[in-house]
Design an enzyme around this catalytic site. Structure first.
Site, short mmCIF file in Angstrom:
data_model
loop_
_atom_site.label_atom_id
_atom_site.label_comp_id
_atom_site.label_asym_id
_atom_site.label_seq_id
_atom_site.Cartn_x
_atom_site.Cartn_y
_atom_site.Cartn_z
CB THR A 133 100.00 129.50 14.34
OG1 THR A 133 99.62 129.40 12.84
CG2 THR A 133 101.52 129.07 14.70
CE LYS A 134 95.53 128.05 10.40
NZ LYS A 134 96.42 126.78 10.47
#
Length: 384
Positions: free
Chosen positions: A181-182
């Site tokens: 999700t970064k």
């Protein structure tokens, strides 16, 4: 049918897919030329001399502390409002994580809070750039004093900068995460920054079993012989992951801009509602917008945060909470005797936080579904 908006969705570009396919076709999958190039390119992007690619952000934190010499008898000050990896990495090197409260606006450590937690055993401070907002490192460094180390958990912070310096380049060492999700994602992966050359050399050795040579050197034109010079770990990054990271690095600014467009839409929708508080921010460059953390003014609502979140999920909005403060988890209570109420600022803010979906590729329909759901619930639950 309700329009579903997940908390995160992978949108892989053709260039990213092709970069990984080229690596697969090259015949080299593990740590090799792609990793070396990724390290070099990442170091230039962040403004540091060296960067060390690893298999996860947690591995990055562990190696950072080990290589810097943190160990038994040491205390490291860590914010309670973070993911467990920040503090668990301190415990894994034999040191004690000393939890600390956070500023109710920025949700990060402050110099004043650090001064309250200092003891003769305090060896370091580990700053978390919460949600991607670049914290005030000058304040923390001054509070820690010249005899203590200051590290950055920069898992959320790429590509944020403050006073012209990137997160990860303003301390005694930093750890980045490239989790799914970064803002830059290799699925799993991370990067270690250590300005001290000897410490960086030790981290490089420890990340692959303490071996004197990696696979690229052993299987190439050099000698097959190697020595185990230290007892290390299996923390190396693969070339496939690095190929994806290299391609994402070229579009990092554009993807941050895409996140900012979503943030602006959220801000515009929520700014005037009395039950909603927008995330803290400084300027355009200081925030990576890894997370959009909306806070509820619970005194204006009939419902709790949990009830609000349940209603969002019932409407197909994949909202989440970041994070449950560490002192509320059983492991930290059992091992370090922390209790509810120990850190009232973090605990109070946690009870009113909701992280909304925020990922490049969200459509106008996605954004509208999120804002409509939030506003509908807020209006239905509004007191008076």
């Amino acid at each position: 049918m309700t329009h579903q908006v997940p908390f995160h969705r992978l949108i892989a570009s053709d260039d990213e897919i092709e970069a990984m396919v080229r690596t697969l076709r090259s015949g080299w999958l593990t740590t090799g030329p792609q990793v070396r190039e990724f390290e070099s390119e990442f170091a230039r992007a962040v403004g540091v001399k060296d960067a060390i690619a690893v298999s996860s952000g947690t591995a990055a934190l562990h190696l950072l502390l080990l290589a810097a010499g943190i160990g038994p008898g040491d205390e490291v000050i860590v914010p309670t409002l973070t993911f467990t990896a920040t503090a668990a990495s301190v415990a894994h090197v034999g040191a004690r994580p000393v939890l600390a409260d956070v500023d109710p606006d920025s949700l990060m450590l402050t110099g004043a809070e650090i001064e309250r937690r200092l003891t003769s055993q305090t060896r370091a401070v580990l700053m978390v750039h919460f949600a991607g907002l670049h914290g005030d490192m000058k304040d923390l460094t001054a509070a820690a004093g010249p005899s203590r180390l200051v590290f950055e958990d920069a898992a959320h912070a790429l590509p944020s900068s403050r006073d012209g310096r990137h997160a990860g380049a303003v301390s005694d060492g930093a750890a980045f995460s490239f989790y799914a999700t970064k803002t830059l994602s290799t699925g799993e992966g991370g990067m270690v920054i250590l300005p001290d050359r000897e410490q960086a050399a030790r981290a490089r050795k420890l990340l692959l079993h303490g071996m004197s040579k990696g696979a690229l050197d052993r299987y190439g034109s050099g000698s097959w012989w190697y020595d185990i010079e230290d007892l290390g770990f299996k923390y190396n990054m693969t070339d496939v992951a690095a190929a994806l990271g290299r391609q994402q690095l070229t579009t990092l600014t554009a993807r941050r801009s895409a996140r900012r467009t979503i943030v602006d839409a959220y801000d515009s929708a929520f700014a005037s509602h009395p039950a909603l508080q927008l995330p803290s921010r400084l300027d355009e460059e200081s925030h990576s917008w890894h997370l959009y953390v909306l806070r509820l003014n619970l005194d204006r609502l009939h419902c709790s945060r949990d009830a609000f979140l349940d209603q969002l999920r019932q409407r197909g909005i994949g909202a989440n909470v970041h994070f449950i403060p560490l002192h509320l988890h059983s492991a930290y209570q059992r091992r370090y005797a922390y209790r509810p109420g120990d850190f009232p600022q973090a605990e109070g803010e946690y009870q009113r936080m909701i992280s909304l979906p925020l990922w490049p590729g969200m459509t106008a329909r996605d954004i509208s579904a999120v804002t409509t759901a939030v506003l509908d619930i807020a209006e239905a639950e509004l007191k008076g």
